[in-house]
Design an enzyme around this catalytic site. Structure first.
Site, PDB file in Angstrom:
ATOM      1  N   LEU A  10      11.358   5.817  -2.298  1.00  0.00           N
ATOM      2  CA  LEU A  10      10.605   4.944  -1.395  1.00  0.00           C
ATOM      3  C   LEU A  10       9.415   4.304  -2.112  1.00  0.00           C
ATOM      4  O   LEU A  10       8.561   5.000  -2.660  1.00  0.00           O
ATOM      5  CB  LEU A  10      10.102   5.744  -0.185  1.00  0.00           C
ATOM      6  CG  LEU A  10      11.176   6.487   0.609  1.00  0.00           C
ATOM      7  CD1 LEU A  10      10.569   7.061   1.892  1.00  0.00           C
ATOM      8  CD2 LEU A  10      12.365   5.598   0.928  1.00  0.00           C
ATOM      9  N   ALA A  11       9.398   2.977  -2.089  1.00  0.00           N
ATOM     10  CA  ALA A  11       8.339   2.249  -2.797  1.00  0.00           C
ATOM     11  C   ALA A  11       7.893   1.034  -1.998  1.00  0.00           C
ATOM     12  O   ALA A  11       7.451   0.038  -2.557  1.00  0.00           O
ATOM     13  CB  ALA A  11       8.846   1.816  -4.168  1.00  0.00           C
ATOM     14  N   GLY A  13       5.566   1.100   0.538  1.00  0.00           N
ATOM     15  CA  GLY A  13       4.219   1.198   1.102  1.00  0.00           C
ATOM     16  C   GLY A  13       3.278   0.183   0.470  1.00  0.00           C
ATOM     17  O   GLY A  13       3.498  -0.295  -0.636  1.00  0.00           O
ATOM     18  N   ARG A  17      -5.297   1.545  -0.251  1.00  0.00           N
ATOM     19  CA  ARG A  17      -6.458   2.286  -0.753  1.00  0.00           C
ATOM     20  C   ARG A  17      -6.670   2.132  -2.260  1.00  0.00           C
ATOM     21  O   ARG A  17      -7.704   2.538  -2.784  1.00  0.00           O
ATOM     22  CB  ARG A  17      -6.333   3.771  -0.387  1.00  0.00           C
ATOM     23  CG  ARG A  17      -6.805   4.048   1.022  1.00  0.00           C
ATOM     24  CD  ARG A  17      -6.754   5.518   1.348  1.00  0.00           C
ATOM     25  NE  ARG A  17      -5.384   5.953   1.608  1.00  0.00           N
ATOM     26  CZ  ARG A  17      -4.994   7.231   1.634  1.00  0.00           C
ATOM     27  NH1 ARG A  17      -5.865   8.189   1.377  1.00  0.00           N
ATOM     28  NH2 ARG A  17      -3.745   7.547   1.894  1.00  0.00           N
ATOM     29  N   ASN A 174       4.310  19.686   3.025  1.00  0.00           N
ATOM     30  CA  ASN A 174       5.447  18.878   2.600  1.00  0.00           C
ATOM     31  C   ASN A 174       5.017  17.940   1.480  1.00  0.00           C
ATOM     32  O   ASN A 174       4.069  17.176   1.619  1.00  0.00           O
ATOM     33  CB  ASN A 174       5.931  18.064   3.812  1.00  0.00           C
ATOM     34  CG  ASN A 174       6.997  17.053   3.450  1.00  0.00           C
ATOM     35  OD1 ASN A 174       7.783  17.274   2.536  1.00  0.00           O
ATOM     36  ND2 ASN A 174       7.018  15.944   4.185  1.00  0.00           N
ATOM     37  N   ALA A 367      -9.608  -3.896 -50.423  1.00  0.00           N
ATOM     38  CA  ALA A 367     -10.605  -3.896 -49.346  1.00  0.00           C
ATOM     39  C   ALA A 367     -10.964  -5.320 -48.947  1.00  0.00           C
ATOM     40  O   ALA A 367     -11.132  -6.190 -49.792  1.00  0.00           O
ATOM     41  CB  ALA A 367     -11.853  -3.166 -49.819  1.00  0.00           C
ATOM     42  N   TYR A 374      -3.353 -17.587 -38.420  1.00  0.00           N
ATOM     43  CA  TYR A 374      -3.418 -18.433 -37.215  1.00  0.00           C
ATOM     44  C   TYR A 374      -4.253 -19.668 -37.495  1.00  0.00           C
ATOM     45  O   TYR A 374      -5.367 -19.567 -38.013  1.00  0.00           O
ATOM     46  CB  TYR A 374      -4.046 -17.596 -36.093  1.00  0.00           C
ATOM     47  CG  TYR A 374      -4.063 -18.241 -34.734  1.00  0.00           C
ATOM     48  CD1 TYR A 374      -2.898 -18.792 -34.195  1.00  0.00           C
ATOM     49  CD2 TYR A 374      -5.227 -18.293 -33.979  1.00  0.00           C
ATOM     50  CE1 TYR A 374      -2.901 -19.374 -32.932  1.00  0.00           C
ATOM     51  CE2 TYR A 374      -5.245 -18.862 -32.718  1.00  0.00           C
ATOM     52  CZ  TYR A 374      -4.068 -19.405 -32.197  1.00  0.00           C
ATOM     53  OH  TYR A 374      -4.088 -19.981 -30.950  1.00  0.00           O
TER      54      TYR A 374
HETATM   55  C1  UD1 Z   1       4.095  11.786   3.846  1.00  0.00           C
HETATM   56  C2  UD1 Z   1       4.813  12.833   4.718  1.00  0.00           C
HETATM   57  C3  UD1 Z   1       3.958  14.095   4.781  1.00  0.00           C
HETATM   58  C4  UD1 Z   1       3.677  14.609   3.376  1.00  0.00           C
HETATM   59  C5  UD1 Z   1       3.033  13.518   2.524  1.00  0.00           C
HETATM   60  C6  UD1 Z   1       2.963  13.972   1.092  1.00  0.00           C
HETATM   61  C7  UD1 Z   1       6.083  11.637   6.421  1.00  0.00           C
HETATM   62  C8  UD1 Z   1       6.104  11.204   7.833  1.00  0.00           C
HETATM   63  N1  UD1 Z   1       4.998  12.307   6.048  1.00  0.00           N
HETATM   64  O1  UD1 Z   1       2.909  11.446   4.549  1.00  0.00           O
HETATM   65  O2  UD1 Z   1       4.627  15.111   5.511  1.00  0.00           O
HETATM   66  O3  UD1 Z   1       2.842  15.748   3.437  1.00  0.00           O
HETATM   67  O4  UD1 Z   1       3.828  12.321   2.558  1.00  0.00           O
HETATM   68  O5  UD1 Z   1       2.212  13.071   0.335  1.00  0.00           O
HETATM   69  O6  UD1 Z   1       7.034  11.402   5.702  1.00  0.00           O
HETATM   70  N2  UD1 Z   1       6.780   4.398   2.593  1.00  0.00           N
HETATM   71  C9  UD1 Z   1       7.654   3.344   2.687  1.00  0.00           C
HETATM   72  N3  UD1 Z   1       7.772   2.711   3.880  1.00  0.00           N
HETATM   73  C10 UD1 Z   1       7.093   3.097   4.978  1.00  0.00           C
HETATM   74  C11 UD1 Z   1       6.195   4.177   4.869  1.00  0.00           C
HETATM   75  C12 UD1 Z   1       6.058   4.811   3.663  1.00  0.00           C
HETATM   76  O7  UD1 Z   1       8.301   2.971   1.712  1.00  0.00           O
HETATM   77  O8  UD1 Z   1       7.287   2.472   6.035  1.00  0.00           O
HETATM   78  C13 UD1 Z   1       6.646   5.078   1.316  1.00  0.00           C
HETATM   79  C14 UD1 Z   1       5.261   4.899   0.703  1.00  0.00           C
HETATM   80  O9  UD1 Z   1       5.270   3.822  -0.230  1.00  0.00           O
HETATM   81  C15 UD1 Z   1       5.047   6.210  -0.018  1.00  0.00           C
HETATM   82  C16 UD1 Z   1       5.858   7.214   0.796  1.00  0.00           C
HETATM   83  O10 UD1 Z   1       6.784   6.462   1.541  1.00  0.00           O
HETATM   84  O11 UD1 Z   1       5.588   6.162  -1.320  1.00  0.00           O
HETATM   85  C17 UD1 Z   1       4.997   8.089   1.702  1.00  0.00           C
HETATM   86  O12 UD1 Z   1       4.361   7.307   2.669  1.00  0.00           O
HETATM   87  P1  UD1 Z   1       2.900   7.635   3.166  1.00  0.00           P
HETATM   88  O13 UD1 Z   1       2.553   6.666   4.220  1.00  0.00           O
HETATM   89  O14 UD1 Z   1       1.981   7.735   1.989  1.00  0.00           O
HETATM   90  O15 UD1 Z   1       3.123   9.061   3.834  1.00  0.00           O
HETATM   91  P2  UD1 Z   1       2.022  10.134   4.177  1.00  0.00           P
HETATM   92  O16 UD1 Z   1       1.320   9.763   5.420  1.00  0.00           O
HETATM   93  O17 UD1 Z   1       1.203  10.397   2.962  1.00  0.00           O
END
Ligand code: UD1
Ligand code: CA
Length: 451
Positions: A10-11, A13, A17, A174, A367, A374
């Site tokens: 998953l990438a 997000g 921040r 988790n 030296a 260039y």
């Molecule tokens: C998530 C977990 C949480 C865990 C934590 C660890 C869930 C609901 N929660 O929370 O239990 O303790 O990670 O760091 O899974 N992403 C997407 N699309 C989205 C949302 C997220 O691709 O719609 C990707 C983000 O880019 C990221 C990852 O999923 O790489 C995690 O998403 P994030 O929103 O950071 O989850 P947390 O709230 O940290």
């Protein structure tokens, strides 16, 4: 036959921040992007077919993924509606097969090791149908808590925001990494709703659904370093520190001597031979390969360089991309080398710039030599033949060739090629006036006395 293994990374997000124009997963640890770390780890773990889920403006992430692992596929999640929704963006990938294991990983969690995947794999082999990778951070605030039965089966993961006081007291968290060995995974994930504090589709809700279907859900526990998630620049720096600690340990383990390992910085792709010695404060940018028996003295910056057996580099040297040094080359203090092939035993020991060219075997670059490569518009090449000798403080104005075994007199500005075996001197010739100083002083003091 081993089971089919696939992974969804998953990438999608936004990574707000990070306060960056760059997508979060394209930030780097050890010179390698976060997403590339995860993909390289999966390649090392072996035979895992992978789909990367990117956001609607994820072209840059998708192309980085393909550049790292050409076989990956990508899927696009249109709205960031949660981690379960993100996995379902890869529905076609999931539905292509109904057997084996599907791992879910986060691209912003770059330090997971192949051994950790092995541990999850082993649990599925022993009968678990879902495996959650758990860890016990010092401060569990913000993480999903893993709820278990007395015999260690996982019953649910509760997101921090949705957890009761009792559930928040649970330390086991988790990491986000999961393994599913269940048929019909996309159908199972489609049952997940968004009735929670964030109004998102939580992948973590898959646990309760899997339990209700009678699947066995277990937790594999790993160290916090393995699953450090990056949401901020501070966490990026933390991950860098963990990466460097690991890289130093691996280098020492493989036969590298370091006087002060904590001052040496590696890239994820740094390759070091045996009996290499690295003195303090050496920085490796991307793409450095060092053969056996090389010494890199203190305070060097190396990037995109290849160094042959027995070479000695530094102190205070800078090797830039395309510095390809053969065996036993010597590069000394305040020497910069870029895009230059140096033959065996060639030397540039002090204060020089060698850019765009070749230096023959056993040639000696004095030296203060500069390759004037260039002209403000184009780059030109300087070629120095085998065994040639370049006197100190010479400017070699490229394109130019110094023949085999030729000499260049110190202080020369060489604009025309020098034949093999010749001497080229290109400077004002020296003029001696016997007793001139004495006469000058006498004349001047007489003048002063006269007022
Ligand atoms: C998530 C977990 C949480 C865990 C934590 C660890 C869930 C609901 N929660 O929370 O239990 O303790 O990670 O760091 O899974 N992403 C997407 N699309 C989205 C949302 C997220 O691709 O719609 C990707 C983000 O880019 C990221 C990852 O999923 O790489 C995690 O998403 P994030 O929103 O950071 O989850 P947390 O709230 O940290
Ligand atoms: Ca996160």
């Amino acid at each position: 036959m081993t089971a089919r293994e696939r992974a969804v990374v998953l990438a999608a997000g936004k990574g707000t921040r990070m306060k960056s124009e760059l997508p979060k997963v394209l930030h780097r640890v050890g010179g390698r992007t976060l997403v590339a770390h995860v993909l390289a780890m999966l390649t090392e773990a072996g035979g895992i077919e992978t789909c990367v889920v990117v956001g609607p403006e994820g072209e840059a992430v998708a192309s980085e993924a393909k550049a790292t692992s050409p076989d990956v596929t990508t899927a696009t999640q249109m709205n960031q509606a949660g981690t379960a929704d993100a996995v379902l963006a890869a529905r076609d990938f999931l539905d292509a097969h109904d057997d084996g294991i599907v791992y879910v990983l986060f691209a912003d969690t770059p330090l997971v090791r192949p051994e950790t995947i092995d541990a999850m794999r082993a649990r599925t082999a022993a009968g678990a149908q879902v495996v959650v990778l758990g860890f016990a951070p010092d401060d569990p605030t913000g993480y999903g808590r893993i709820l278990t039965t007395a015999d260690g089966e996982v019953t649910a993961i509760r997101e921090h925001r949705d957890a009761t006081e009792d559930e928040r007291a649970v330390r086991l968290c988790n990491s986000g990494v999961m393994a599913f060995a269940v048929p019909g995974l996309s159908a199972l994930l489609s049952e997940i709703g968004n009735d929670n504090a964030k109004g998102e589709y939580y992948l973590t809700d898959a646990i309760e659904i899997a339990r209700a279907k009678g699947y066995r859900v277990e937790v594999a526990v790993t160290g916090s370093d393995d699953v450090l998630g990056i949401n901020s620049r501070a966490q990026l720096a933390e991950a860098e520190a963990v990466f460097q600690t690991r890289a130093r340990a691996a280098a020492l383990e493989s036969g590298v001597t370091m006087i002060a390992p904590e001052t040496v910085y590696f890239s994820a792709d740094t390759k070091l031979g045996r009996d290499v010695t690295l003195e303090p404060n050496v920085f490796f940018g991307a793409g450095v390969t060092i053969a056996d028996n090389v010494t890199v003295k203190a305070n060097c910056h190396l990037e995109g360089a290849t160094i042959g057996d027995g070479a000695v580099i530094g102190p205070f040297a800078r090797l830039r991309p395309g510095a390809n040094l053969s065996n036993d080359v010597r590069i000394g203090n305040f020497v910069e080398v870029k895009n230059v092939e140096m033959g065996a035993g060639a030397k540039a020991n002090h204060l020089a710039y060698l850019g765009d060219g070749t230096v023959g075997d056993a040639a000696n670059v004095g030296a203060g030599t500069i390759f004037c490569n260039y002209d403000g518009f184009n780059k030109h090449r300087t070629e120095i033949g085998d065994g040639a000798f370049i006197g100190s403080n010479s400017a070699l104005v490229a394109p130019v060739r110094i023949g085999e075994g030729a000499y260049v007199g110190s202080g020369s500005v060489i604009t025309k090629s020098v034949p093999d075996g010749a001497l080229a001197v290109a400077r004002g010739s020296q003029d001696i006036r016997e007793n001139w100083a004495q006469r000058f002083r006498a004349r001047m003091s007489a003048k002063k006395k006269a007022g």
